[in-house]
Each structure stands twice: as structure tokens, then as C-alpha cells.
Design a protein around this motif. Structure first.
Motif, short mmCIF file in Angstrom:
data_model
loop_
_atom_site.label_atom_id
_atom_site.label_comp_id
_atom_site.label_asym_id
_atom_site.label_seq_id
_atom_site.Cartn_x
_atom_site.Cartn_y
_atom_site.Cartn_z
N GLY A 281 2.03 1.23 -0.98
CA GLY A 281 2.29 2.65 -1.23
C GLY A 281 1.02 3.46 -1.37
O GLY A 281 0.94 4.60 -0.89
N GLN B 170 -0.73 4.06 2.15
CA GLN B 170 0.14 4.49 3.25
C GLN B 170 -0.52 5.54 4.14
O GLN B 170 -0.18 5.68 5.32
N SER C 83 7.62 6.65 -0.82
CA SER C 83 6.85 5.41 -0.77
C SER C 83 5.95 5.27 -2.00
O SER C 83 5.81 4.18 -2.57
N THR C 84 5.36 6.40 -2.41
CA THR C 84 4.54 6.40 -3.63
C THR C 84 5.39 6.11 -4.85
O THR C 84 5.02 5.31 -5.72
N SER D 174 6.25 2.47 -5.05
CA SER D 174 5.13 1.66 -5.52
C SER D 174 5.07 1.64 -7.03
O SER D 174 4.94 0.58 -7.66
#
Length: 331
Positions: free
Chosen positions: A254, A257, A173-174, A177
Motif C-alpha cells: 500500500g 503503490q 489501498s492505503t 494497508s
């Protein structure tokens, strides 16, 4: 005062009205782009037109797949991606590719204009090279976007009431982003801006070096190049403005999260994201109308082709009507 239910109903109604309009006008505009750039004698001679043709085609595919699926999901609660894993992966893989292809083709068009402003004889400026670049770009994004297939999965939504197709939290997710902000928000717009400014500089250089014997040729060349370059630059500005909100949201999502969020905050963020997704659809539908408003050459060619085809159709109808009338009264 509106409740969350009222907001949901409004969003569903808004999507069900606006998205079909965007799909229709965007598809019609893309078809007209393809016709003008492929048929017009003035525009089809440029290898840049080939990039704009394929950008229009991918925009049309994007609208009739990604935008249509989003309409079904938001307005009618129909989401095959939340039911079938293969569809979940294929959907976001397609989104990743179809988002990047038209922007990449626009970048190639900007690079094409840059080389054109330097020399007409540059080897980059040919239909053969343009086709190779288009195919290589397609396969490039096919490979780069494989991470969507690997990581996207079906999971329980944040409110715990249903299943959604989404990326997993954590390192991916990071990564997504930063991928979104670096690729969508910075690199391609920055490269297009650089090549656009370099092209303007070269055109200005030509203007300052005009010789009397070549004044007509150089002025004509500058006018034609500026016409296409102006379309590309304005389309770039529209692209950046309409793509930036979604890019910023994905980057924000992100980064936050691991933040514990209330159900109301989750609702607001999802609601805002859904509204933001309309902007890339508008961007995909805007190219024809941007070209029409910003390029006199494009408008003239469009009018000429419209008159030409309408006259041909009218003559064909008259011919067949006369033939039918003659046949009907022939003993």
C-alpha cells in the motif's frame, strides 16, 4: 542460473505438493480439536472450550476454501475470481471474515481465562454468554468486512497480460494497508498478550494467597487454568509469527503503490507474496499440534478418547461379526 520461468514452475510444484498436505492435516487436526473440546469431561466444562471449538471450525473452513482456491490459482491457473465479479467480491469478503473470526475467538478465549483467574462466578463464564459472544463476533466481522465487497474488482494485472481480482489503487489501498497492520498485526495480538499477562498475574496472586484449607482446590484450579492458558498463549505466538510477513507485505504494498516498478520488481514482489500466503495456511493447520505439544491435559484427553472410541469400534465389529456368523450357521 534460474530464469523467471524456472521460479514459476518451482512455485507451482511447491504449492501443488505442500498446500494439499496442509489442508488435510489441518482439517484432521481441527476435527480432533472439536472432538476433544466437546467430548472431554475435563475440557468441555469450560466456556473457553466453546471459543476454541469455533476457532477450529473456522480454521477448517478457511483451509478448505481460501487455501484451496489459492492452490487452484497458483498451481493450475484456475481463478474464477478473475472471471466473475460476484465471485471476486465474495472471495475476498470471505477471506477477510475467515482471517479474523478464529483470531477473535482466540481473543475471547484469552478474555475468558482472565475472568476465570479472577472469579469462577463471573457472568462472562457461561456457555450462554459464550454463544452470544460467538454470534455477535460473527456478525461484527460480517459488517466490518463489507468494504471488501464494495471496493474489490476485476482489473488488468500489472504486467497487462491478464485479469486479476484485486483492490483498486489509491486511498482504499492505503486504508487496506493500515487496516491490515492495525487489525491483524497489532490490535488483536496486543489484546491477547495483555489478557494473557493479566491472567498470569492473577494466577500468581492466587498462588501467593493459598490457605491450608483450600490448597488442593486452588492448586487444581491453577493447573487446569494454566493448561488452557498455555495453549492459547503459544497459539498466539505461532499466530503472530506466521501472520506477520503477509501483514507487513500488504502494508508495504500500500505504501509503495505510487512507486514506479519494473516488471522484474513486480515479479519478485508477487512471487514473495505468493510464498508468504502459505504461512497463514500453516497457522490455520497448526492449532491441534500446538495444543498436543503444549498441554498434557489435552494429550491425556486425546489418548483417552482415542482408546475409548477404538475400543467401542472394536467391540462393535466383534459383536456384528459374531451376529453374522451365528446367523450364517443358523438353520
Amino acid at each position: 542460473m534460474w530464469t523467471t520461468t524456472d521460479f514459476i514452475i518451482f512455485q507451482k510444484t511447491f504449492f501443488s505438493v505442500l498446500v494439499p498436505i496442509i489442508i488435510i492435516i489441518g482439517t484432521v487436526g481441527s476435527i480432533l480439536n472439536v472432538i476433544v473440546f466437546s467430548v472431554s469431561k475435563k475440557l468441555r466444562s469450560s466456556s473457553c472450550s466453546l471459543y476454541l471449538i469455533f476457532a477450529s471450525i473456522t480454521y477448517a473452513v478457511y483451509l478448505n476454501t481460501v487455501a484451496l482456491l489459492r492452490l487452484l490459482q497458483v498451481s493450475y491457473n484456475i481463478d474464477p475470481a478473475s472471471q466473475w465479479l460476484w465471485f471476486c467480491k465474495l472471495r475476498y469478503y470471505s477471506v477477510g471474515i475467515l482471517l479474523m473470526l478464529p483470531r477473535s475467538y482466540m481473543l475471547l478465549a484469552a478474555i475468558d481465562r482472565y475472568f476465570m483467574s479472577k472469579s469462577r462466578q463471573h457472568r462472562f463464564l457461561s456457555y450462554r454468554i459464550a454463544l452470544k459472544m460467538i454470534v455477535l463476533t460473527f456478525f461484527f466481522w460480517l459488517i466490518v468486512c463489507v468494504h471488501f465487497v464494495i471496493f474489490y474488482n476485476i482489473k488488468i494485472s500489472s504486467n497487462g497480460t491478464n485479469y486479476v481480482c484485486s483492490n483498486p489503487p489509491g486511498s482504499y489501498s492505503t486504508f487496506l494497508s493500515f487496516y491490515s497492520i492495525l487489525i491483524n498485526g497489532i490490535s488483536i495480538p496486543l489484546l491477547m498478550t495483555i489478557f494473557g499477562l493479566l491472567t498470569l498475574h492473577n494466577l500468581k496472586h492466587y498462588r501467593n494467597q493459598i490457605h491450608n484449607n483450600f490448597i488442593i482446590l486452588v492448586q487444581r484450579r491453577k493447573k487446569e487454568e494454566w493448561s488452557i492458558l498455555r495453549m492459547i498463549l503459544i497459539q498466539l505466538i505461532v499466530n503472530v509469527i506466521l501472520s506477520l510477513p503477509v501483514t507487513i507485505y500488504l502494508f508495504y504494498n500500500g505504501l509503495t503503490q505510487y512507486v514506479e516498478k519494473s516488471s522484474l520488481r513486480n515479479f519478485i514482489e508477487n512471487y514473495i507474496y505468493n510464498m508468504f500466503t502459505l504461512l497463514p495456511y500453516i497457522n490455520a493447520a497448526a492449532s491441534f499440534y500446538v495444543y498436543s505439544l503444549t498441554s498434557r491435559t489435552f494429550r491425556k484427553e486425546l489418548c483417552y478418547l482415542t482408546i475409548h472410541f477404538s475400543t467401542s469400534i472394536k467391540q462393535s465389529i466383534i459383536y456384528h461379526s459374531r451376529a453374522l456368523f451365528t446367523h450364517s450357521f443358523t438353520p
